[in-house]
Motif scaffolding. Structure first.
Motif, PDB file in Angstrom:
ATOM      1  N   THR A 426       0.829  -1.202   0.000  1.00  0.00           N
ATOM      2  CA  THR A 426       0.000   0.000   0.000  1.00  0.00           C
ATOM      3  C   THR A 426       0.870   1.262   0.000  1.00  0.00           C
ATOM      4  OG1 THR A 426      -0.149  -0.344   2.373  1.00  0.00           O
ATOM      5  CG2 THR A 426      -2.069  -0.965   1.075  1.00  0.00           C
ATOM      6  N   THR A 427       2.017   1.206   0.717  1.00  0.00           N
ATOM      7  CA  THR A 427       2.888   2.401   0.754  1.00  0.00           C
ATOM      8  C   THR A 427       3.883   2.352  -0.409  1.00  0.00           C
ATOM      9  OG1 THR A 427       4.565   1.302   2.075  1.00  0.00           O
ATOM     10  CG2 THR A 427       2.792   2.387   3.283  1.00  0.00           C
ATOM     11  N   GLN A 428       4.524   3.491  -0.665  1.00  0.00           N
ATOM     12  CA  GLN A 428       5.514   3.603  -1.731  1.00  0.00           C
ATOM     13  C   GLN A 428       6.692   2.650  -1.449  1.00  0.00           C
ATOM     14  OE1 GLN A 428       5.081   5.173  -4.610  1.00  0.00           O
ATOM     15  NE2 GLN A 428       7.017   4.229  -5.249  1.00  0.00           N
ATOM     16  N   LYS A 429       7.141   2.642  -0.181  1.00  0.00           N
ATOM     17  CA  LYS A 429       8.274   1.789   0.208  1.00  0.00           C
ATOM     18  C   LYS A 429       7.970   0.310  -0.089  1.00  0.00           C
ATOM     19  CE  LYS A 429      12.180   1.426   2.762  1.00  0.00           C
ATOM     20  NZ  LYS A 429      13.338   2.302   2.762  1.00  0.00           N
ATOM     21  N   ALA A 430       6.786  -0.115   0.350  1.00  0.00           N
ATOM     22  CA  ALA A 430       6.399  -1.509   0.137  1.00  0.00           C
ATOM     23  C   ALA A 430       6.349  -1.829  -1.351  1.00  0.00           C
ATOM     24  CB  ALA A 430       5.049  -1.789   0.791  1.00  0.00           C
ATOM     25  N   ARG A 431       5.822  -0.891  -2.153  1.00  0.00           N
ATOM     26  CA  ARG A 431       5.755  -1.111  -3.612  1.00  0.00           C
ATOM     27  C   ARG A 431       7.159  -1.234  -4.201  1.00  0.00           C
ATOM     28  NH1 ARG A 431       0.993   1.858  -3.590  1.00  0.00           N
ATOM     29  NH2 ARG A 431       2.078   3.872  -3.643  1.00  0.00           N
ATOM     30  N   ASN A 432       8.081  -0.383  -3.722  1.00  0.00           N
ATOM     31  CA  ASN A 432       9.457  -0.442  -4.238  1.00  0.00           C
ATOM     32  C   ASN A 432      10.150  -1.762  -3.877  1.00  0.00           C
ATOM     33  OD1 ASN A 432       9.157   2.015  -5.400  1.00  0.00           O
ATOM     34  ND2 ASN A 432      10.277   3.173  -3.828  1.00  0.00           N
ATOM     35  N   ILE A 433       9.902  -2.201  -2.652  1.00  0.00           N
ATOM     36  CA  ILE A 433      10.500  -3.482  -2.239  1.00  0.00           C
ATOM     37  C   ILE A 433       9.979  -4.607  -3.137  1.00  0.00           C
ATOM     38  CG2 ILE A 433      10.707  -5.181  -0.378  1.00  0.00           C
ATOM     39  CD1 ILE A 433      10.416  -2.871   1.628  1.00  0.00           C
ATOM     40  N   ARG A 434       8.646  -4.612  -3.308  1.00  0.00           N
ATOM     41  CA  ARG A 434       7.998  -5.630  -4.143  1.00  0.00           C
ATOM     42  C   ARG A 434       8.576  -5.616  -5.574  1.00  0.00           C
ATOM     43  NH1 ARG A 434       5.281 -10.133  -3.610  1.00  0.00           N
ATOM     44  NH2 ARG A 434       6.353 -10.723  -5.488  1.00  0.00           N
ATOM     45  N   ASP A 435       8.700  -4.426  -6.158  1.00  0.00           N
ATOM     46  CA  ASP A 435       9.228  -4.313  -7.529  1.00  0.00           C
ATOM     47  C   ASP A 435      10.662  -4.837  -7.604  1.00  0.00           C
ATOM     48  OD1 ASP A 435       6.868  -3.256  -8.265  1.00  0.00           O
ATOM     49  OD2 ASP A 435       7.551  -1.161  -8.426  1.00  0.00           O
ATOM     50  N   ALA A 436      11.477  -4.446  -6.588  1.00  0.00           N
ATOM     51  CA  ALA A 436      12.884  -4.879  -6.602  1.00  0.00           C
ATOM     52  C   ALA A 436      12.976  -6.401  -6.501  1.00  0.00           C
ATOM     53  CB  ALA A 436      13.638  -4.224  -5.451  1.00  0.00           C
ATOM     54  N   LEU A 437      12.118  -7.001  -5.676  1.00  0.00           N
ATOM     55  CA  LEU A 437      12.110  -8.455  -5.541  1.00  0.00           C
ATOM     56  C   LEU A 437      11.781  -9.106  -6.885  1.00  0.00           C
ATOM     57  CD1 LEU A 437      10.228  -8.937  -2.136  1.00  0.00           C
ATOM     58  CD2 LEU A 437      12.598  -9.561  -2.602  1.00  0.00           C
ATOM     59  N   ASP A 438      10.689  -8.606  -7.534  1.00  0.00           N
ATOM     60  CA  ASP A 438      10.270  -9.195  -8.811  1.00  0.00           C
ATOM     61  C   ASP A 438      11.354  -9.043  -9.871  1.00  0.00           C
ATOM     62  OD1 ASP A 438       7.958  -9.895  -7.627  1.00  0.00           O
ATOM     63  OD2 ASP A 438       6.752  -8.251  -8.462  1.00  0.00           O
ATOM     64  N   TYR A 439      11.944  -7.840  -9.924  1.00  0.00           N
ATOM     65  CA  TYR A 439      12.955  -7.562 -10.941  1.00  0.00           C
ATOM     66  C   TYR A 439      14.126  -8.535 -10.816  1.00  0.00           C
ATOM     67  CZ  TYR A 439      16.920  -5.280 -13.161  1.00  0.00           C
ATOM     68  OH  TYR A 439      18.025  -5.028 -13.917  1.00  0.00           O
ATOM     69  N   ASN A 440      14.657  -8.658  -9.586  1.00  0.00           N
ATOM     70  CA  ASN A 440      15.836  -9.505  -9.392  1.00  0.00           C
ATOM     71  C   ASN A 440      15.534 -10.989  -9.573  1.00  0.00           C
ATOM     72  OD1 ASN A 440      18.158  -7.729  -8.602  1.00  0.00           O
ATOM     73  ND2 ASN A 440      16.565  -6.970  -7.217  1.00  0.00           N
ATOM     74  N   GLN A 441      14.352 -11.377  -9.161  1.00  0.00           N
ATOM     75  CA  GLN A 441      13.967 -12.781  -9.318  1.00  0.00           C
ATOM     76  C   GLN A 441      13.860 -13.135 -10.802  1.00  0.00           C
ATOM     77  OE1 GLN A 441      13.912 -15.282  -7.381  1.00  0.00           O
ATOM     78  NE2 GLN A 441      12.886 -16.757  -8.719  1.00  0.00           N
TER      79      GLN A 441
END
Ligand SMILES: Nc1nc2c(ncn2[C@@H]2O[C@H](COP(=O)(O)OP(=O)(O)O)[C@@H](O)[C@H]2O)c(=O)[nH]1
Ligand SMILES: [Mg+2]
Length: 522
Positions: A426-441
């Protein structure tokens, strides 16, 4: 193997030719004696008594046989054939082995669909062996012979042992039958040749003795057991035998028969670690791979900090530092290996590849706020190329777990209020973490990826999840270790074993020369 087959079949041919003569040789004297016997019995007036006696014995012998037959039939009828296969894939196979297993199973289906005669099974087995050999040794000529004689012997022993066990488990009374009986039943089932006629004469003759009657009844029973078997049971037995062959040839061509379990020596890596710390353990070996400053050493420190007992630093080499610790007092110890960062230099990369190969689990650490990944993708491609080499097909690769570290440093940097709901950010931080996880995976294709923060000035984030993951990996990691030890043991020439053989040979020579000496003194 071929030689054994040809000599076996020529032996069988020979015995088929001789059998009628042997039967006549035995049959004629018996006929003569029987003739005289009947005449004298008739003269003495015992004929009626004889007939009564034979009838009585017949009934007595028939009772247990009938009972036995009913039992067999009942147990056969209750066999559940639709349940799962009797032979299953081995737990310590690599994905490549599993691929070969599927291929061989498809071939078995084709074979049995084409012609399911019992006599075809030997050819089918050879065909399966050749197919497996082509998979493991695509370039070698005469590849189906790419094994040593002791390996072949172990294979033969193994197929018979496993098939016997399966039959005992699934086929009632099978322990009472031997292969020659089964063969005989099949050999003589519908042959209309001389042999068959002689055989019939012999059968009629032997009926005149109670023992002969019993043998005859047993023959009849066998006929019933095997020819009367439900078609599905027969199909299942054939499929099982071929699957057993398939499973064993996978072990054979992937090199697993090179060493028996007892010959498994302790791993070379473990020996090196143990020389530094004299504890007879075989801990899970976890190495950390990643760029400089990704946080490998910090993660190890954090893990050690939360590990409850027995933290030891084994004296470090120039390049690797090994720590021994336990996640819980009653869990097995593990080795955490801290390594230098990826630099893209060939010799250093080779060293790191070697370290990865000697590990059961690899934690691949990525710095979340530093998106340059060319060092990682380049190294990952080298690792993959190395694994794809046909020579490595028998190898089980270590578990590859991604760790996205330093997520506290992702934008917005000031915001750090864990925990975060990463499933529904829901927050910007959480979205960034999620995106970084998906990208690297997506980029590096790990088995899983874990977000983490082990900053010095904040409490660690998600460290327990990482510990739990390591704990869950334990069993799979041990399979990797076992596989590695097998490969290591089969590579190293066992001086001790060769010495033992030489010693045994020497001893037998010595003892025979000694007996000779005593003989001459006498
Ligand atoms: N903020 C923050 N800093 C970290 C984290 N993990 C490591 N660091 C810092 O990053 C630097 C490099 O860490 P280090 O463990 O030496 O990296 P290595 O080269 O991979 O062993 C050190 O100054 C650590 O304090 C983290 O999760 N958050
Ligand atoms: Mg470090």
């Amino acid at each position: 193997m071929r030689q054994t087959q040809t000599s076996l079949s020529s032996f069988l041919r020979l015995s088929e030719q001789i059998a009628p003569f042997i039967a006549l040789l035995i049959g004629i004297p018996i006929l003569v004696v029987v003739g005289f016997g009947i005449v004298s019995i008739y003269r003495e007036g015992y004929l009626l008594a004889l007939v009564l006696l034979i009838t009585l014995l017949t009934f007595l012998a028939a009772i247990p046989l009938l009972f036995l037959r009913r039992q067999v039939k009942k147990r056969m009828d209750t066999q559940d054939l639709t349940s799962e296969a009797w032979v299953t894939a081995s737990k310590n196979w690599t994905p490549f082995d599993l691929q070969v297993w599927l291929l061989l199973n498809t071939r078995i289906e084709e074979q049995l669909a084409a012609n399911a005669d019992w006599y075809m099974l030997r050819n089918y087995s050879l065909d399966l062996a050749t197919l497996a050999a082509t998979q493991y040794h695509p370039t070698r000529s005469r590849r189906e012979l790419a094994f040593t004689i002791p390996e072949a012997l172990r294979m033969t022993e193994e197929v018979s042992r496993r098939y016997r066990l399966l039959l005992m488990q699934h086929v009632p009374l099978v322990e009472k039958l031997n292969l020659s009986m089964v063969r005989m039943v099949y050999d003589h089932r519908d042959k209309q040749e001389t042999l068959q006629r002689v055989w019939n004469i012999y059968r009629i003759l032997r009926i005149f003795t109670p023992a002969g009657w019993l043998a005859e009844a047993r023959g009849q029973l066998l006929d019933h057991v095997f020819t009367g078997l439900k078609d599905e049971v027969q199909a299942k037995l054939k499929q099982t035998l071929l699957q057993e062959v398939a499973s064993v040839v996978i072990d054979l061509y992937s090199g697993r028969f090179k060493v028996s379990d007892e010959e498994l020596s302790a791993s070379e890596t473990l020996k090196a670690d143990q020389q530094r710390l004299a504890v007879p353990l075989e801990p899970l070996r976890v190495c950390l791979i990643g760029q400089v400053s990704a946080g490998k050493s910090s993660i190890i420190n954090a893990l050690l900090g939360s590990m409850v007992a027995e933290v030891n630093q084994l004296p470090s080499t120039q390049t690797a530092t090994v720590y021994q610790a336990k996640l819980e007092p009653d869990l097995e110890a593990m080795h955490l290996v801290d390594l230098p960062g990826l630099e893209g230099k060939p010799d250093k990369d080779n060293y790191l590849l070697e370290q990865m190969l000697q590990s059961d689990v690899v934690l691949w650490v990525l710095k979340a706020n530093q998106p340059a990944r060319s060092l990682d993708t380049h190294f990952k491609a080298r690792w993959q190329a190395w694994l794809d080499d046909p020579k490595q097909r028998a190898r089980r690769q270590p578990l590859l777990l991604g760790v996205l570290n330093q997520i506290d440093r992702l934008a917005p940097q000031q915001e750090w209020q864990p925990p975060y709901d990463l499933q529904n950010p829901t927050t910007q931080k959480a979205r960034n973490i999620r995106d970084a996880l998906d990208y690297n995976q997506n980029l590096l294709g790990f088995q899983s990826i874990t977000p983490l923060s082990v900053s010095e000035d904040k409490p660690p984030y998600n460290l327990e999840a990482l510990e739990k993951l390591l704990d869950q990996c334990y069993e799979q990691g041990m399979q990797v270790q076992l596989n590695r030890r097998r490969l290591e043991a089969s590579d190293s020439f066992s001086v001790q074993e060769q010495f033992k053989r030489a010693y045994r040979l020497g001893k037998s020579l010595f003892s025979s020369s000694r007996t000779n000496k005593t003989d001459t003194i006498k």
